[in-house]
Design an enzyme around this catalytic site. Structure first.
Site, PDB file in Angstrom:
ATOM      1  CB  THR A 185       4.722   6.602   4.144  1.00 34.64           C
ATOM      2  OG1 THR A 185       3.929   5.446   4.040  1.00 34.64           O
ATOM      3  CG2 THR A 185       5.338   6.949   2.822  1.00 34.64           C
ATOM      4  N   GLY A 215       2.755  -1.338  -1.381  1.00 38.02           N
ATOM      5  CA  GLY A 215       1.654  -0.486  -0.928  1.00 38.02           C
ATOM      6  C   GLY A 215       1.382   0.661  -1.881  1.00 38.02           C
TER       7      GLY A 215
HETATM    8  N1  GLY Z   1       1.780   3.639   3.175  1.00 33.55           N
HETATM    9  C1  GLY Z   1       2.762   2.667   3.310  1.00 33.55           C
HETATM   10  C2  GLY Z   1       2.361   1.348   2.883  1.00 33.55           C
HETATM   11  O1  GLY Z   1       1.209   0.953   3.053  1.00 33.55           O
HETATM   12  O2  GLY Z   1       3.184   0.638   2.372  1.00 33.55           O
END
Ligand code: GLY
Length: 302
Positions: A185, A215
């Site tokens: 991310t 997510g």
């Molecule tokens: N942190 C990014 C996701 O799991 O979508």
């Protein structure tokens, strides 16, 4: 004297330090907005857009492919201490999902998903955009190879052992996906000259992913949070992050008086070593980061 303007950005836990220059550029763009008198959200957004446009990070133009090898679905969010909260999830065919999330914050809603989010983006004037980087193709190939063999790719056992074929929900048939990773991310947190805090987050999701999977990145309190004590952004596998409501949990420690670095370190320590986790945060005392893997990060304070 404590710093007056602050910004911290990250390019995703697991991303290579070789991409640090992209984080430095993003932080500088965000800081320039703060210096120009713009607010914390404008600073965090400028940094997030730069990372979305870079192509080397899993967000915007660099987003990971879903398992069919062609679909890109992105999640993004913004929040600040002036009451702005907006997010999009499973959004397709847009260049900068974080800017669409910013538009959502101007509506009576906080989260818009899927086809509705794409229609909303068009109504707000965002043109259709679709690109797949060579990096995203390589990652997809690696994931599919690892799923179809005992490859050495290190995603979690439950992901490797899950029967994706039985749960397949893409239009394209499983058989058409050639054997032809990752979960990260981008994020930015900032404090402006008036002491307001903001966070801006964006991701192409984790790999492997079914169609429609969402997510932590667009879920308030999980992938992001901002309040009067500061702002926090998370990176890592969303399925684990949401179980701890990670950013609200870390923020709660800030509220209770824990120093920023200690709160971030505590947040990362909630997870076993094999789960990649990274956090950035800003509070009145400064800006900081913590992670249990490599994570390109840049912090600026002045
Ligand atoms: N942190 C990014 C996701 O799991 O979508």
């Amino acid at each position: 004297m404590p710093p007056r303007l602050m910004i911290a950005v990250h390019g995703g836990v697991g991303n290579t330090p070789a991409n640090l220059d992209g984080c430095i550029k993003a932080a500088e763009l965000g800081m320039a907005k703060l210096h120009a008198g713009e607010d914390a959200l404008a600073g965090a957004l400028a940094a997030a857009v730069a990372l979305e446009d870079d192509g080397r990070f899993n967000a915007g133009s660099g987003s990971s492919l879903r398992m069919d090898g062609e679909t890109i679905e992105m999640d993004a969010s913004v929040m600040d201490t002036q009451g702005r909260l907006g997010a999009v999830a499973a959004l397709q065919r847009v260049k900068n999902p974080v800017l669409v999330a910013r538009e959502v914050a101007e509506t009576p809603h906080w989260l818009i998903v899927g086809e509705g989010a794409e229609r909303f983006a068009r109504v707000m004037g965002f043109p259709e955009f679709y690109t797949v980087t060579e990096r995203a193709k390589r990652i997809h190939e690696k994931v599919m190879e690892a799923l179809s063999s005992e490859g050495d790719y290190d995603f979690q056992d439950e992901w490797r052992n899950f029967d994706y074929k039985r749960h397949w929900n893409f239009k394209k048939r499983w058989q058409e996906v050639a054997t032809q990773h990752g979960s990260s991310t981008i994020g930015a947190v900032a404090m402006d000259a008036n002491g307001h805090f903001a966070v801006a987050n964006s991701t192409g999701g984790s790999s492997p992913m079914l169609y429609g999977r969402v997510g932590d990145t667009p879920i308030v309190g999980c992938g992001f949070y901002a309040g009067v004590q500061g702002a926090v952004a998370a990176t890592g596998i969303g399925e684990y992050i949401v179980q701890h409501m990670l950013c609200r949990t870390v923020y709660g420690w800030l509220e209770a008086g824990m120093p920023l670095q200690e709160a971030l370190d505590h947040g990362v320590a909630l997870f076993p070593k094999e789960i990649d986790i990274g956090l950035i945060g800003v509070s009145r005392e400064g800006a900081a980061a913590s992670d249990n893997r490599q994570m390109p990060t840049h912090v600026m304070m002045n």
